[in-house]
Design a protein around this motif. Structure first.
Motif, PDB file in Angstrom:
ATOM      1  N   TYR A   1       3.322   0.852  -7.390  1.00  0.00           N
ATOM      2  CA  TYR A   1       2.447  -0.284  -7.705  1.00  0.00           C
ATOM      3  C   TYR A   1       1.023   0.194  -7.957  1.00  0.00           C
ATOM      4  O   TYR A   1       0.648   1.321  -7.617  1.00  0.00           O
ATOM      5  CB  TYR A   1       2.446  -1.301  -6.557  1.00  0.00           C
ATOM      6  N   GLU A   2       0.227  -0.700  -8.511  1.00  0.00           N
ATOM      7  CA  GLU A   2      -1.206  -0.496  -8.690  1.00  0.00           C
ATOM      8  C   GLU A   2      -1.925  -1.804  -8.379  1.00  0.00           C
ATOM      9  O   GLU A   2      -1.296  -2.848  -8.185  1.00  0.00           O
ATOM     10  CB  GLU A   2      -1.509  -0.037 -10.120  1.00  0.00           C
TER      11      GLU A   2
ATOM     12  N   ARG B   1       0.830  -1.215   0.000  1.00  0.00           N
ATOM     13  CA  ARG B   1       0.000   0.000   0.000  1.00  0.00           C
ATOM     14  C   ARG B   1       0.861   1.260   0.000  1.00  0.00           C
ATOM     15  O   ARG B   1       0.543   2.249  -0.670  1.00  0.00           O
ATOM     16  CB  ARG B   1      -0.933  -0.015   1.208  1.00  0.00           C
TER      17      ARG B   1
ATOM     18  N   GLN C   1       2.168   1.734  -3.400  1.00  0.00           N
ATOM     19  CA  GLN C   1       1.116   2.240  -4.286  1.00  0.00           C
ATOM     20  C   GLN C   1       0.920   3.740  -4.068  1.00  0.00           C
ATOM     21  O   GLN C   1       0.728   4.496  -5.031  1.00  0.00           O
ATOM     22  CB  GLN C   1      -0.197   1.496  -4.032  1.00  0.00           C
TER      23      GLN C   1
ATOM     24  N   LEU D   1       0.986  -6.054 -10.516  1.00  0.00           N
ATOM     25  CA  LEU D   1       1.121  -4.826  -9.729  1.00  0.00           C
ATOM     26  C   LEU D   1       1.936  -3.765 -10.462  1.00  0.00           C
ATOM     27  O   LEU D   1       1.774  -2.572 -10.202  1.00  0.00           O
ATOM     28  CB  LEU D   1       1.794  -5.135  -8.391  1.00  0.00           C
TER      29      LEU D   1
END
Length: 717
Positions: free
Chosen positions: A253-254, A245, A248, A325
């Motif tokens: 990342y996603e 998290r 992200q 990701l």
């Protein structure tokens, strides 16, 4: 590259699913190969290295019931290797030297800058400990694994800028878009603008990161024979959802929220458990941030087009639980993994036998013999007894070790020691033979370790020869480490520095901080491996250098050696002694020459200025001593030229016209030519057949392009 925002690679949903399926096949095949072929060998080698008690219980079940002692030959040998090995790589000389490819001074300077930068980056990464762990892994398991990536870290810091009103409006819009926080806005009457204080991310870390990976974190395709031509290789990580998290939020990342919905517990390997028994502790179910997932950072050549025959594209794809990701092109040109292996099996990435396997049979045999010897000694010192129960008042007197044993009758008939066979004389000879065999296999002798008590009874020359021969195996290991893993890693670091250092960088050296501009790193470089060359006994190397110093002195007497050769020899002596900062002790010849030339040049100019005013006889003597060929005619020409120049300048001042000024410039700054062997500045130029008349001298002085100008000036007179 950690710290960079996600560069989204646009693909369709169907193509994304196709990529995920292909990657999952590669991951499953790599995991199966690791579990069946690699991990069993690694676990066994670690057990031998640690001389694991359970391992030898299975190997010698009956002997283990009597004695649990174990030989530690593998651990002892590797512990003896590591100090010498680390000294080779972290001594006074760079193991890998960077040189300019074209041999120009500019490229050599840039190569030196790159060398200093990489040495600094290794120091920042505490590479000594990272390399130590990887080298020890290589000796134990067969491969030590290094991974290099690039880290960029941004920290929010206050900054100030002064803008006019129009620019302020644009800045405010940009700040809102970039989420910058404007802290203060004040008018600046002196500058006629607006002072703005704002908080924005500032690049604080921009450097490579070097890690030592556990074997259970390393995956590659089963049919791979060479790391340089591999289509799938991956870094397996066990990470928390909280870590994902945060990445992200930083734009790395996603799809982390999507992953959190279907996250499952990782499948831990036996090596994971051996490394950490509590690795699978259940996290707090109410705190999802501590939940762990299995992540694969894949470096893969894959078809990114809809054409089944399309070209393979190098990609970096991070996937977990079949969810992508991150997906991006591999701008590095290769994967970031580098292997240190002391033994190389052709056409295999993980060797079938490691350094530990060389010692394994010796250690097993010594363990069995030592257990038998100790058990026999125990029986001899505390032997079993044969007793006649009918002649004892109470058998508990013996079994409970009471001070008094009550006997009915003759004690020799009631209690008798059980006979024990003595230790065979050849037993200790066998142990000595096994030690000798271990030395033959590994090349590490008691002389290397300084453990031979009989060394004082040997000659110094003999011990030196034995040590040098024994060091050859160690030097070979060092050379393989340098030629494979470290060579490729340095080449990779050079490329990363050229790619990602895009602003001036300040690094700290022993001589002080220096600033490196990105343009200082451009160019093509060659790498020279120095490991394993002269890594033997220091005393021998110093003796050889001292002998070489005498040879250089003799060559200097006939002009075949000079300051640079003496400097090189002194530098190697200082490095061999163990000091890395050579410039603290001696000055480079180039620096000495620069210091000497500066006052000498100013002195020469002063002498030339003074000597030009002296009579021509004195000038002739001076220039002759300087090695020039001179004659009286040259000074006659100079006198005539000076007379002409004086006349021209005087006429130009009186007339003041354009032609006069042009003539003066042409006559006072002629195009000069000095023939080889002629004294400089004696005459502006000397023609092949110079004339002693004013016109002839002017023509010679001006050269082909100056005749008209001088002639025009003479006519104006």
């Amino acid at each position: 590259m950690e710290g960079d925002k996600l560069d989204k690679f646009k693909i369709s949903s169907s193509k994304r699913d196709e990529i995920v399926n292909k990657l999952q096949q590669d991951i499953d095949a790599a995991n199966q190969y690791y579990g069946e072929e690699i991990e069993p060998k690694i676990l066994k080698r670690y057990a031998i290295y640690h001389s694991d008690e359970d391992f030898y219980k299975k190997m010698f079940p009956k002997l283990s019931e009597r004695c649990s002692i174990r030989s530690t030959d593998a651990q002892d040998t590797i512990s003896s290797i590591m100090p010498s090995l680390m000294k080779i790589f972290f001594g006074s000389t760079d193991v890998i030297t960077i040189q300019g490819r074209d041999g120009s001074d500019q490229q050599d300077d840039r190569a030196q800058t790159m060398q200093e930068l990489i040495n600094y980056q290794l120091d920042v990464n505490r590479f000594f400990m990272t390399f130590f762990q990887a080298a020890q892994d290589g000796l134990i398991t067969g491969n030590g694994i290094l991974k290099v990536d690039w880290v960029r870290q941004y920290d929010d810091k206050p900054q100030q800028i002064t803008l006019n009103e129009a620019a302020f409006e644009q800045f405010a819009a940009q700040a809102k878009q970039q989420n910058w926080q404007i802290v203060n806005v004040m008018p600046n009457q002196a500058a006629g603008g607006i002072d703005i204080v704002y908080i924005a991310p500032v690049l604080t870390v921009n450097q490579p990161r070097i890690m030592n990976l556990l074997a259970s974190e390393f995956r590659y395709e089963p049919d791979a024979t060479d790391l340089n031509s591999i289509d799938f290789i991956a870094h397996r990580k066990i990470v928390t959802l909280d870590y994902l998290r945060k990445q992200q939020d930083n734009g790395l990342y996603e799809n982390v929220d999507k992953l959190a919905e279907k996250a499952i517990e990782p499948e831990y390997t036996e090596l994971d458990y051996q490394n950490n028994l509590d690795v699978d502790d259940e996290p707090d179910q109410e705190d999802t941030g501590r939940q762990k997932v299995e992540l694969y950072e894949c470096y893969v050549n894959i078809n990114m087009t809809d054409d089944p025959d399309g070209e393979l594209t190098p990609m970096i794809i991070t996937v977990s639980n079949k969810i992508i990701l991150r997906i991006e092109k591999n701008v590095y040109g290769r994967h970031p993994f580098f292997i240190l292996s002391p033994r190389i099996d052709p056409h295999k990435i993980w060797p079938d036998s490691s350094f530990v396997d060389l010692i394994a049979q010796i250690q097993h045999t010594k363990t069995a013999i030592l257990r038998q010897v100790i058990y026999n000694a125990a029986l001899s010192n505390d032997s079993q007894k044969a007793i006649n129960l009918s002649m004892l008042e109470d058998a508990d007197d013996i079994t409970k070790g009471r001070a008094f044993i009550r006997v009915n009758g003759d004690i020799d008939k009631a209690i008798k020691a059980f006979p024990v066979s003595p230790i065979q004389s050849w037993t200790f000879n066998l142990i000595t033979y096994l030690d000798s065999e271990k030395e033959n296999r590994t090349g590490i002798t008691k002389y290397n370790q300084g453990l031979d008590s009989n060394t004082l009874n040997k000659t110094a020359t003999g011990i030196n020869i034995i040590t040098q021969q024994a060091n050859q195996r160690l030097e070979l290991i060092a050379r393989i480490f340098a030629e494979t893993g470290l060579y490729d890693m340095f080449r990779y670091l050079i490329k990363m520095n050229q790619l990602f250092i895009n602003e001036p960088t300040v690094i700290r050296l022993t001589s002080g901080p220096i600033t490196i501009d990105p343009t200082d790193l451009d160019g093509e470089f060659d790498l020279v491996v120095n490991a394993g060359m002269g890594a033997g006994a220091k005393q021998t190397n110093l003796q050889n250098l001292q002998m070489l110093q005498g040879v250089i002195t003799q060559l200097a007497n006939v002009g075949m050696a000079g300051p640079q050769q003496f400097y090189n020899c002194a530098k190697r002596i200082i490095e061999e002694i163990g000091y890395k900062n050579v410039d603290d002790f001696i000055i480079q010849p180039q620096q000495m020459q620069q210091k000497q030339e500066q006052p000498q040049e100013s002195l020469n100019e002063s002498v030339k200025s003074d000597i030009s005013q002296a009579p021509y006889q004195v000038q002739m003597q001076y220039w002759a001593k300087q090695g020039y060929q001179v004659n009286p005619q040259m000074f006659t020409e100079q006198a005539a030229t000076d007379a002409l120049r004086t006349a021209v300048n005087s006429a130009a001042k009186n007339i003041g016209g354009n032609n006069g000024r042009q003539g003066t410039l042409s006559a006072t700054n002629p195009s000069r030519r000095v023939s080889q062997g002629a004294a400089p500045n004696i005459s502006t130029a000397v023609g092949e057949n110079p004339s002693t008349s004013a016109t002839g001298i002017a023509g010679g002085a001006a050269g082909p392009n100056g005749n008209n100008a001088v002639q025009g000036t003479v006519n104006s007179l």
